[in-house]
Design a protein around this motif. Structure first.
Motif, mmCIF file in Angstrom:
data_model
loop_
_atom_site.group_PDB
_atom_site.id
_atom_site.type_symbol
_atom_site.label_atom_id
_atom_site.label_comp_id
_atom_site.label_asym_id
_atom_site.label_seq_id
_atom_site.Cartn_x
_atom_site.Cartn_y
_atom_site.Cartn_z
ATOM 1 N N SER A 180 -47.615 -9.088 -29.347
ATOM 2 C CA SER A 180 -46.549 -9.882 -28.760
ATOM 3 C C SER A 180 -46.326 -10.991 -29.765
ATOM 4 O O SER A 180 -47.281 -11.534 -30.312
ATOM 5 C CB SER A 180 -47.019 -10.425 -27.412
ATOM 6 N N LEU A 181 -45.073 -11.300 -30.069
ATOM 7 C CA LEU A 181 -44.802 -12.233 -31.152
ATOM 8 C C LEU A 181 -44.222 -13.531 -30.616
ATOM 9 O O LEU A 181 -43.094 -13.545 -30.111
ATOM 10 C CB LEU A 181 -43.822 -11.601 -32.153
ATOM 11 N N GLU A 239 -40.666 -18.996 -26.049
ATOM 12 C CA GLU A 239 -39.963 -17.731 -26.237
ATOM 13 C C GLU A 239 -40.840 -16.800 -27.063
ATOM 14 O O GLU A 239 -41.507 -17.233 -27.997
ATOM 15 C CB GLU A 239 -38.656 -17.966 -26.989
ATOM 16 N N HIS A 240 -40.808 -15.539 -26.702
ATOM 17 C CA HIS A 240 -41.597 -14.583 -27.468
ATOM 18 C C HIS A 240 -40.980 -13.197 -27.376
ATOM 19 O O HIS A 240 -40.118 -12.936 -26.537
ATOM 20 C CB HIS A 240 -43.022 -14.549 -26.932
ATOM 21 N N ARG A 282 -28.704 -18.755 -26.368
ATOM 22 C CA ARG A 282 -29.780 -18.910 -27.337
ATOM 23 C C ARG A 282 -30.465 -17.574 -27.627
ATOM 24 O O ARG A 282 -30.845 -17.283 -28.759
ATOM 25 C CB ARG A 282 -30.808 -19.918 -26.808
ATOM 26 N N ARG A 283 -30.627 -16.758 -26.597
ATOM 27 C CA ARG A 283 -31.305 -15.470 -26.799
ATOM 28 C C ARG A 283 -30.427 -14.544 -27.630
ATOM 29 O O ARG A 283 -30.906 -13.829 -28.499
ATOM 30 C CB ARG A 283 -31.617 -14.834 -25.440
ATOM 31 N N LYS A 284 -29.138 -14.560 -27.337
ATOM 32 C CA LYS A 284 -28.223 -13.724 -28.099
ATOM 33 C C LYS A 284 -28.276 -14.133 -29.576
ATOM 34 O O LYS A 284 -28.315 -13.285 -30.466
ATOM 35 C CB LYS A 284 -26.810 -13.927 -27.539
ATOM 36 N N LEU A 324 -37.229 -10.017 -25.036
ATOM 37 C CA LEU A 324 -37.203 -11.407 -25.489
ATOM 38 C C LEU A 324 -37.083 -12.280 -24.251
ATOM 39 O O LEU A 324 -36.076 -12.228 -23.553
ATOM 40 C CB LEU A 324 -36.007 -11.625 -26.421
ATOM 41 N N PHE A 325 -38.132 -13.010 -23.938
ATOM 42 C CA PHE A 325 -38.049 -13.931 -22.802
ATOM 43 C C PHE A 325 -39.088 -15.032 -22.961
ATOM 44 O O PHE A 325 -39.786 -15.089 -23.961
ATOM 45 C CB PHE A 325 -38.188 -13.199 -21.462
#
Lengths: 590, 306, 332
Positions: free
Chosen positions: A553-554, A341-342, A447-449, A488-489
């Motif tokens: 990009s993190l 994920e980044h 999880r993304r939320k 976020l993906f």
């Protein structure tokens, strides 16, 4: 559905690009397991770089749970491509190279005599097919199947309008450089117009469809005589695009250790041992792939003995529950996979052209908290990921991001102030009428939320206001148009670094964030030209450092691969690319 | 207000007819109120519901944590600090439930309001005008009932940006059919009555008759059904959220909270039961209040509903 | 009777027709089937144009509806257009899913009606008894509960029940993940055993809610008939109380519940969508959710049409039942 959504946009791009190099994740030869009976290398993997289906104890049927129903035999079309079809292709189709769970690439000794690089310039690869390999309907598995894989996926057969192609493959990677030739039935020669290091990744099992069936259905006598410009190409393409959709058993012979038995639309697919398979016969007499979308329902089915193997998306709650089932004889394994994920910052937005602002954002994101709350429940040893280009287990891994992402909102505030931002009455920084506020866009996955909520919370302390933009179609419809502030993906990662180039170089095909850095542009192309691994890794490390210093990009964390199974099945493991069924014939059932 | 007795005393010179009319109206109103307050179950329910609503609104304002707080540890069990524990990312569950209750009630009110307005107007018009209009409205009702409401809402809601308000509006658009049927039936029988005949004879316009004469007489039925519609709406929204096609974060609802936590039904029961109890209480109390109202408006009617 | 049925069916056709048109408009305006292709890396404007033509999106909506309707009537329900679905045939997909769900709905209805009638009658006969209060409060709690909560609880305890069975050395009986692959095998007893094991939990979960409503309804109807003049007359004649209750009151009190049950099929179907989701069955619920999320208009149309037909048929059944049970009503 969740898994396929998470990666759907990416699955399309990475299809058939099993790019190649020797930087696997270690692991023993000749098969091995770690504590808990989880596989670390295929049982049939031999020290000399050859794979052969091993001799295993014959056993009963195995029921495997997966996310969404099987839809097509031809998983390489843009319409059909999805991970669930890959799981079934694993069982019934074979391929020249076998990729082990530790990412070692082995020659598939059951169907190939050899694959040789017969010339370096131009690059020529010669495939020597083993004599007597056949499809389950008795036809030979040979050169015409290779040829069809090329014809359908090279993107060369253009329609008269010159823009669109007759075939609609999900990807053309590698095949477009090839000029193919069938020297004889058992010898296939590919000549490359430019060096292509990942040649072992193409002609993979999902591409190797039965050409003889296509010939019969289209009335074309010999598919190897069909060129991209011959008139027959249209009917060949029409059949290839749609002919294998759904389930027509007579059109779907198997070349792998299993063959199709029965199917119920939207419910399950059942395969049985293929008696025409030349290698050692498969362990389970049958494998049923049953689709259940809800991870909790999958867990309960495993718990209730209705399923033997499940590999749901890794969630801490579920992982905890599966661990607790060990007393009921349920095995569980979760290991960091190749997917990570980044956060991608969109350089087309003025806000993110301000380096100080990017820095402040990087500084306020609390990756430790994210990992603690979202990942450690699955994999207690998880840590934030420090590189965009390497996974933590890889030799080239160097953590450049922990230094630039200190999880320190106070520091982020100071960074902004130093760059001339001033806190407004609402506690949010602003500069020249531009508020320190933006959206993070992502698909509808819990999880993304949760990740966004944690970022919102820590960045608010830094005077940065973040809005949550949950869009179920974000990956399918928006990400590639750069329609976001911050995305976020996950990238479906792989040890094959060539895939990374188009993501980060200026104007790269997947550089949707519009990032551009001279140093990165200088270092990244070495993945294609540099065959010395240590030199290549050093170049990638420099590129990674440059990107960290740019806050481009993190990376957040790598997703764990989770597999859980009843203890009456052994030799089970999760393959980061091919999923739970990558070695189904090796399973031993008691 | 300070001294109600004084207002009871007839003021000198007040027109006696209007005075009498006023008392008459008040008396009917008072009777209904008295009947309702005597309905013990309904009163208890009303108190519980008011407390729940107040709790959700006032509680959220005064509770030390708000929903953006993420400082707790993952899934902390209930404690003095977090009476209902924390969520996976360390949010305070009590704060979340306050917020979810507010959203659920808000959605339900919007839905009930829409269902009532659409249903009453269509029902009254159809029942009064009869003929082609009646047939049209009733066929429309049939049409809307022909496919499960859940599916219609799920599809229609997709056309709009997701927020609690669009979900509520769409739910409302597909929830008026029963109300229309009931009001049509009542209107049909009302329009046979003498006072409507009289109004017609006096040349009152249709809209005047509907709004001045018919609707006031439907008050009882409208109130009861609007109340019950709230209870139904709370559950419909939860069902919609459950299949992932309802309210989406950052908006929330009790249904959504249950869904996020139901897999822990056994491991951490409080996460499931807290929102569950609230949603059942809301729906149950509203059902009882509806029953109480029905009895109050029309004591002849039986006490059951189905 | 036959003439009545035919007439009713003929009346249903325009309703289905208009309904299909409105549904088509709704589905068409709910999203853009080309959006995914536009966002797909490497897709060109030409690809998008081609797909638009293939899906008929270049035509006006009325023409598209007409095309859809004519092929629908000729049995061609179209193919899925969602990514990864490989153009699955809508008719196959929808009918398979419908079969799964319909069995569940039917089972739940039978269970709910039978139990609902029994409990309702008993509660009415023994009005204000403890049983009555118990039944009443259970019913109120039941229909104040979200459907999925019942399913979650029932499923969890079902699995625990299985653990008890294995603890006693028996095989697991209740299943949670749908029918066994390859159907029910073995001797008759085995088949029945497996069949009930498969359907018991979801049927209970789904039936519970309608059961609550039916029992209330039945109780009210029974109370009404019990207090009617003809029942009083029957009692006065000196007939045995049991005979009065069953021969006179019960028959008449059945009418409202049976019609309600038939009319209620749409609501039960909604409930089934939820129950299936909990149990992970691939029925109409799963199909609806994925077709909405991935936006698959042909699939959605197929879904809506098949459920609409079901509801229309059951409305007819309700009318016919009404006619059979109530001799005062003559259908014709």
């Amino acid at each position: 559905m969740r898994r396929s959504k998470a990666v759907s946009a990416l699955a399309v791009m990475t299809v058939g690009v099993l790019a190649l190099s020797a930087c696997g994740g270690g692991g023993g030869n000749g098969g091995g397991t770690e504590g808990g009976g989880v596989l670390t290398a295929a049982k049939g993997s031999q020290p000399d770089g050859i794979y052969k289906a091993p001799k295993v104890k014959s056993g009963k049927e195995v029921v495997v749970g997966h996310d969404a129903p099987y839809t097509t035999f031809n998983n390489q079309t843009a319409d059909g491509n999805n991970f669930n079809n890959t799981l079934i292709a694993n069982l019934v189709l074979t391929e020249p190279f076998f990729v082990d769970i530790n990412n070692k690439v082995l020659l598939n000794g059951d169907v190939m005599d050899a694959v040789e690089e017969t010339s370096k310039s131009p690059q020529v690869i010669t495939y020597k097919i083993k004599k007597g390999v056949q499809w389950s309907d008795g036809a030979a598995w040979d050169c015409d199947d290779f040829y069809l894989a090329w014809l359908s996926q090279s993107g060369k057969a253009k329609k008269p309008d010159g823009k669109s192609t007759y075939f609609t493959p999900a990807g053309t990677n590698g095949y477009e450089y090839i000029t193919p030739e069938c020297k004889d039935d058992l010898t296939f020669v590919t000549t490359y117009s430019q060096p292509y290091a990942d040649y072992k990744g193409i002609f993979d099992k999902a591409s190797m469809l039965p050409a003889h069936i296509l010939e019969k259905e289209t009335g074309v006598a010999d598919v190897t005589k069909v060129t991209p410009t011959s008139p027959d190409v249209e009917k060949v393409a029409t059949f290839w695009n749609t002919g294998w959709n759904g389930f027509k058993k007579e059109l779907m012979p198997a070349s792998g250790p299993f063959k199709f038995d029965s199917w119920q639309q939207g419910q399950y697919v059942r395969v049985v041992r293929n008696d025409k398979w030349g290698g050692n016969p498969a362990g389970p007499e049958a494998v049923t792939m049953k689709s259940i979308s809800d991870p909790t329902a999958q867990k309960q089915a495993l718990q209730n003995g209705e399923m033997n193997i499940i590999a749901p998306q890794a969630e801490p709650v579920l992982a905890g529950q599966l661990r607790e089932l060990s007393s009921q004889g349920v095995k569980f394994s979760a290991k960091p996979g190749a997917t990570f994920e980044h956060l991608d910052l969109n350089f087309k937005r003025p806000l993110f052209q301000d380096k100080a602002f990017r820095q402040a954002f990087a500084e306020c994101v609390n990756r430790n908290e994210i990992v603690d709350k979202l990942v450690k429940g699955v994999d207690p040893t998880a840590k934030p990921l420090g590189s965009l280009l390497f996974m933590a287990e890889e030799a080239g891994y160097k953590d450049d991001f922990s230094a630039v992402m200190p999880a320190d909102p106070a520091k982020a505030g100071k960074t902004l102030e130093a760059a001339g931002w001033a806190k407004g009455a609402d506690g949010i920084y602003a500069k020249g009428g531009q508020k320190a506020a933006f959206k993070i866009s992502h698909t509808d996955i819990p999880r993304r939320k949760q990740t966004v909520e944690l970022i919102q919370s820590s960045c608010r302390q830094a005077g940065i206001q973040i809005e949550d933009d949950t869009d179920p179609n974000f990956l399918d419809e928006r990400v590639s148009n750069g329609d976001y502030d911050v995305a976020l993906f996950a990238w479906v990662g792989s040890p094959f670094k060539a895939e990374k180039k188009p993501i980060y170089i200026t104007g790269g095909g997947q550089n949707w964030q519009g990032y551009s850095n001279k140093n990165v542009d200088a270092e990244m192309p070495k993945v294609d030209t540099e065959f010395d691994e240590s030199v290549r890794d050093a170049a990638l490390q420099r590129a990674n450092k440059a990107m960290a210093d740019d806050y481009a990009s993190l990376p957040l964390f790598s997703l764990a691969n989770l597999i859980s199974f009843n203890d009456n099945v052994t030799n089970v493991g999760y393959h980061s690319r091919n999923g739970s069924t990558w070695n189904a014939w090796e399973w031993e059932v008691s | 207000m300070a001294n109600p007795q004084i207002t009871e005393t007839p003021a000198a010179g007040a027109a006696s007819s209007s005075y009498e009319f006023g008392t008459g109206a008040r008396k009917q109103w008072q009777t209904i109120l008295r009947r309702f307050t005597r309905h013990r179950l309904a009163m208890v329910s009303l108190i519980v519901l008011v407390l729940l609503t107040l709790g959700a609104v006032v509680g959220a304002a005064f509770w030390k944590y708000d929903v953006t707080y993420t400082g707790g540890s993952s899934f902390a069990p209930p404690s003095a600090e977090h009476p209902l524990g924390t969520s996976q990312i360390g949010k305070d569950m009590l704060a979340l439930i306050f917020q979810g209750t507010q959203y659920s009630l808000l959605i339900a009110l919007v839905v009930a309001f829409m269902a009532t307005i659409i249903g009453v107007v269509l029902g009254a018009v159809a029942g009064f005008l009869r003929g082609a209009v009646d047939t049209f409205v009733m066929r429309l009702v049939d049409l809307f009932l022909i496919v499960p409401q859940l599916a219609l809402v799920a599809i229609a809601a997709r056309a709009f940006p997701s927020s609690w308000f669009t979900v509520a509006i769409v739910l409302g658009l597909f929830s008026w059919m029963q109300v229309a049927r009931i009001n049509r039936g009542q209107t049909l029988s009302l329009s046979e009555r003498e006072f409507i005949e009289a109004a017609k004879a006096l040349g009152a316009s249709n809209s005047r008759i509907i709004f001045k004469h018919i609707l006031p007489n439907l008050t009882g039925i409208i109130t009861v059904n609007a109340t019950l519609a709230v209870a139904t709406a709370v559950l419909s929204e939860a069902a919609l959220s459950f299949i992932g096609l309802g309210v989406k974060p950052p908006d929330t609802s009790l249904g959504l909270i249950i869904i996020e936590n139901y897999s822990q039904f056994q491991d951490r029961p409080w996460l499931f039961y807290a929102p569950f109890v609230v949603i059942v209480l809301i729906s149950l109390t509203i059902n009882f209040i509806g029953d109480g109202l029905r009895d109050a408006f029309d004591p002849r009617q039986t006490k059951v509903r189905a | 009777m036959v003439r009545y049925i035919i007439r009713r069916l003929l009346v249903s056709i325009p309703i289905l027709g208009i309904g299909s048109f409105l549904a088509y408009l709704m589905v068409a305006s709910a999203g853009d089937p080309l959006a995914e292709l536009r966002g797909r890396p490497g897709s060109t404007e030409a690809d998008v144009q081609n797909l638009a033509i293939e899906l008929g999106l270049d035509k006006p909506i009325l023409a598209r509806y007409w095309d859809w309707l004519t092929s629908f009537l000729s049995g061609d329900w179209g193919t899925s257009v969602a990514l990864g679905q490989a153009r699955a045939d809508v008719f196959d997909r929808v009918t398979t899913a419908f079969g799964t769900t319909f069995k569940l709905v039917l089972g739940a209805e039978v269970l709910a009606v039978t139990l609902g009638i029994a409990v309702g009658v008993l509660a009415a006969v023994k009005q204000y008894s403890i049983f009555d209060y118990l039944a009443t409060s259970t019913a109120f709690v039941m229909f104040s509960m979200p459907v999925f909560c019942v399913a979650i609880v029932v499923k969890t305890y079902g699995i625990q029940f299985n653990n008890v069975l294995t603890g006693m050395g028996m095989d697991r009986w209740l299943t949670t993940a749908g029918p066994p692959v390859g159907g029910f095998k073995g001797d008759v007893f085995d088949q029945v055993w497996r069949y009930t094991g498969t359907f018991l939990l979801p049927t209970i979960a789904l039936g519970a809610i309608s059961f609550a409503a039916y029992s209330r309804f039945q109780r009210a109807a029974m109370l009404e008939t019990l207090s009617s003049d003809y029942v009083r007359t029957a009692h006065a004649k000196g007939l045995r109380p049991m005979r009065v209750i069953f021969r006179h009151a019960f028959r008449n009190a059945l009418i409202p519940v049976t019609t309600l049950a038939a009319l209620n099929i749409g609501a039960v179907f909604s409930g089934a969508i939820i129950t299936e989701t909990v149990f992970g069955w691939n029925g109409m619920g799963k199909l609806l959710v994925s077709a909405v999320q991935q936006f698959d208009p042909p699939m959605l149309m197929g879904w809506l049409m098949i459920t609409a037909i079901l509801v229309v048929v059951f409305n007819l059944v309700a009318d016919i039942l009404y006619g059979i049970l109530d001799p005062r009503i003559r259908l014709g």
